[in-house]
Design an enzyme around this catalytic site. Structure first.
Site, PDB file in Angstrom:
ATOM      1  N   GLY A  31      -8.862  -0.832  24.072  1.00 57.57           N
ATOM      2  CA  GLY A  31      -7.910  -1.296  24.443  1.00 57.57           C
ATOM      3  C   GLY A  31      -7.455  -0.676  25.669  1.00 57.57           C
ATOM      4  CG  HIS A  37     -12.114  -3.969  28.627  1.00 58.36           C
ATOM      5  ND1 HIS A  37     -11.502  -3.144  29.199  1.00 58.36           N
ATOM      6  CD2 HIS A  37     -13.079  -2.809  27.731  1.00 58.36           C
ATOM      7  CE1 HIS A  37     -11.236  -1.772  28.890  1.00 58.36           C
ATOM      8  NE2 HIS A  37     -12.207  -1.562  27.813  1.00 58.36           N
ATOM      9  N   GLY A 148     -20.645  -2.860  27.615  1.00 56.02           N
ATOM     10  CA  GLY A 148     -20.874  -2.762  29.405  1.00 56.02           C
ATOM     11  C   GLY A 148     -22.310  -1.890  29.589  1.00 56.02           C
ATOM     12  CD  GLN A 154     -20.495   2.356  24.249  1.00 54.63           C
ATOM     13  OE1 GLN A 154     -19.690   3.131  23.595  1.00 54.63           O
ATOM     14  NE2 GLN A 154     -19.270   1.264  24.779  1.00 54.63           N
ATOM     15  CG  MET A 185     -12.871  -2.116  37.118  1.00 53.88           C
ATOM     16  SD  MET A 185     -12.350  -3.999  36.902  1.00 53.88           S
ATOM     17  CE  MET A 185     -11.812  -4.364  38.434  1.00 53.88           C
ATOM     18  CB  SER A 186     -12.871   3.300  33.880  1.00 58.82           C
ATOM     19  OG  SER A 186     -12.982   4.436  32.994  1.00 58.82           O
TER      20      SER A 186
HETATM   21  P1  AMP Z   1     -14.167   0.738  25.898  1.00 58.37           P
HETATM   22  O1  AMP Z   1     -12.623   0.288  25.638  1.00 58.37           O
HETATM   23  O2  AMP Z   1     -14.198   1.634  27.195  1.00 58.37           O
HETATM   24  O3  AMP Z   1     -14.937   1.486  25.137  1.00 58.37           O
HETATM   25  O4  AMP Z   1     -15.056   0.019  26.337  1.00 58.37           O
HETATM   26  C1  AMP Z   1     -15.266  -1.681  25.538  1.00 58.37           C
HETATM   27  C2  AMP Z   1     -16.526  -2.267  26.109  1.00 58.37           C
HETATM   28  O5  AMP Z   1     -16.095  -2.290  27.694  1.00 58.37           O
HETATM   29  C3  AMP Z   1     -17.727  -1.215  26.464  1.00 58.37           C
HETATM   30  O6  AMP Z   1     -18.464  -1.841  25.821  1.00 58.37           O
HETATM   31  C4  AMP Z   1     -17.700  -0.923  27.537  1.00 58.37           C
HETATM   32  O7  AMP Z   1     -19.830  -0.687  27.894  1.00 58.37           O
HETATM   33  C5  AMP Z   1     -17.284  -1.954  28.512  1.00 58.37           C
HETATM   34  N1  AMP Z   1     -16.593  -2.138  29.551  1.00 58.37           N
HETATM   35  C6  AMP Z   1     -15.866  -0.808  30.311  1.00 58.37           C
HETATM   36  N2  AMP Z   1     -15.708  -0.713  31.570  1.00 58.37           N
HETATM   37  C7  AMP Z   1     -16.159  -1.553  32.060  1.00 58.37           C
HETATM   38  C8  AMP Z   1     -16.151  -2.327  33.204  1.00 58.37           C
HETATM   39  N3  AMP Z   1     -15.925  -2.064  34.342  1.00 58.37           N
HETATM   40  N4  AMP Z   1     -17.488  -3.547  33.508  1.00 58.37           N
HETATM   41  C9  AMP Z   1     -17.976  -4.128  32.340  1.00 58.37           C
HETATM   42  N5  AMP Z   1     -17.929  -3.352  31.172  1.00 58.37           N
HETATM   43  C10 AMP Z   1     -16.917  -2.466  30.903  1.00 58.37           C
END
Ligand code: AMP
Length: 280
Positions: A31, A37, A148, A154, A185-186
């Site tokens: 989320g 995402h 990602g 991961q 992005m994060s």
């Molecule tokens: P998370 O919600 O942080 O667990 O991320 C969910 C998915 O989104 C994971 O596969 C992440 O690697 C991917 N993701 C997060 N940030 C980015 C980004 N800036 N660009 C592409 N994918 C991303």
């Protein structure tokens, strides 16, 4: 867009879809969605008939309880974004849906991938990731799952679980979506002030410079230069900056440019952990 909480309801719906020969794509998230995402959902939509997105904050992958507590949970906004992008199914399980009372943790061997880099600062993190991803794959059973490149280590852990448990899904690794200034992005970026967020472009700039420098400088020298670029910025502590083999994560002695190396960086920037990487 259908929102489903129960794994059994999800299974019934997905079996129907699969019975009609439709291809199912899946993106797992915690989320606090951003365009990174959303880029996974967009790619899944291009390549599949039905796209499932899960939102589940997995306590088993947090080794720091305050990090878990602080994790943002803007679920209503997430659902708006998913509807806008055209996700078909949102899977929103509770803890007990993923880890029911009779749940027995499977033995997982990550072949040492979990003991280095992120694994050193976050013991147990990848075991937690492996457990949740295995459970989510059991619930969704996708044709293709999208992850990602931003969370590079991961992606290797996930490929390892897929291999180990013979999970019949393909794994697609999607490129890193960046803010205009280059910052990856994060969900954690919102913890930075607007000014810090703007300045944090130095991380990606450093990676681009490093990619250039390794063409002409010895590896150690290029890495030293890159470290100095990072440390010039106020508020930075380097967790790690390293050049490793793309498959094994073993530090490279020499480079095989364009083939096997990836530079991985994690910095603590004013208390926020920022990850990034670049293929060399
Ligand atoms: P998370 O919600 O942080 O667990 O991320 C969910 C998915 O989104 C994971 O596969 C992440 O690697 C991917 N993701 C997060 N940030 C980015 C980004 N800036 N660009 C592409 N994918 C991303």
């Amino acid at each position: 867009m259908i929102v489903i909480k129960s794994p059994i309801d999800l299974e019934i719906l997905l079996n129907k879809i699969r019975g009609n020969n439709k291809k199912i794509g899946f993106a797992a998230t915690m989320g606090a969605l951003h365009d990174g995402h959303i880029s996974l959902i967009k790619r899944s939509k291009e390549e599949n008939d039905t796209t499932v997105c899960s939102i589940f904050i997995n306590p088993k992958q947090f080794n720091d309880s305050s990090d878990l507590e602080k994790y943002p949970r803007p679920i209503e906004n997430d659902l708006i974004l998913l509807k806008e992008v055209g996700a078909d199914i949102v899977f929103l399980p509770d803890y007990n849906d993923i880890y029911p009372q009779n749940y027995i943790e499977p033995e997982i061997n990550l072949s040492g991938l979990d003991n280095v880099l992120e694994g050193l600062t976050r013991p147990g993190h990848f075991k937690g990731v492996a457990l949740v991803v295995k459970r989510l794959f059991e619930c969704v059973n996708p044709d293709v799952a999208y992850f990602g490149q931003k969370d590079y280590q991961q992606t290797l852990v996930i490929k390892e679980i897929v291999k180990q448990f013979k999970i019949p899904s393909d794994i697609a690794v999607c490129s890193i979506l960046r803010e205009k200034n280059g910052l990856a992005m994060s969900s954690r970026n919102i913890r930075l002030s607007a000014e810090q967020r703007e300045r944090a472009s130095f991380i990606y700039k450093m990676l681009l410079q490093l990619k250039e420098d390794v063409k002409s400088l010895p590896l150690k020298e290029a890495l030293n230069k890159a470290e100095n670029i990072l440390l010039k910025n106020e508020g930075v502590q380097i967790d790690y900056l390293t050049i490793v083999n793309q498959q094994t994560l073993v530090p490279e002695e020499t480079l095989n440019l364009g083939k096997s190396s990836v530079a991985l960086v994690v910095v603590d920037y004013f208390g926020v952990r920022l990850l990034d990487n670049i293929y060399l």
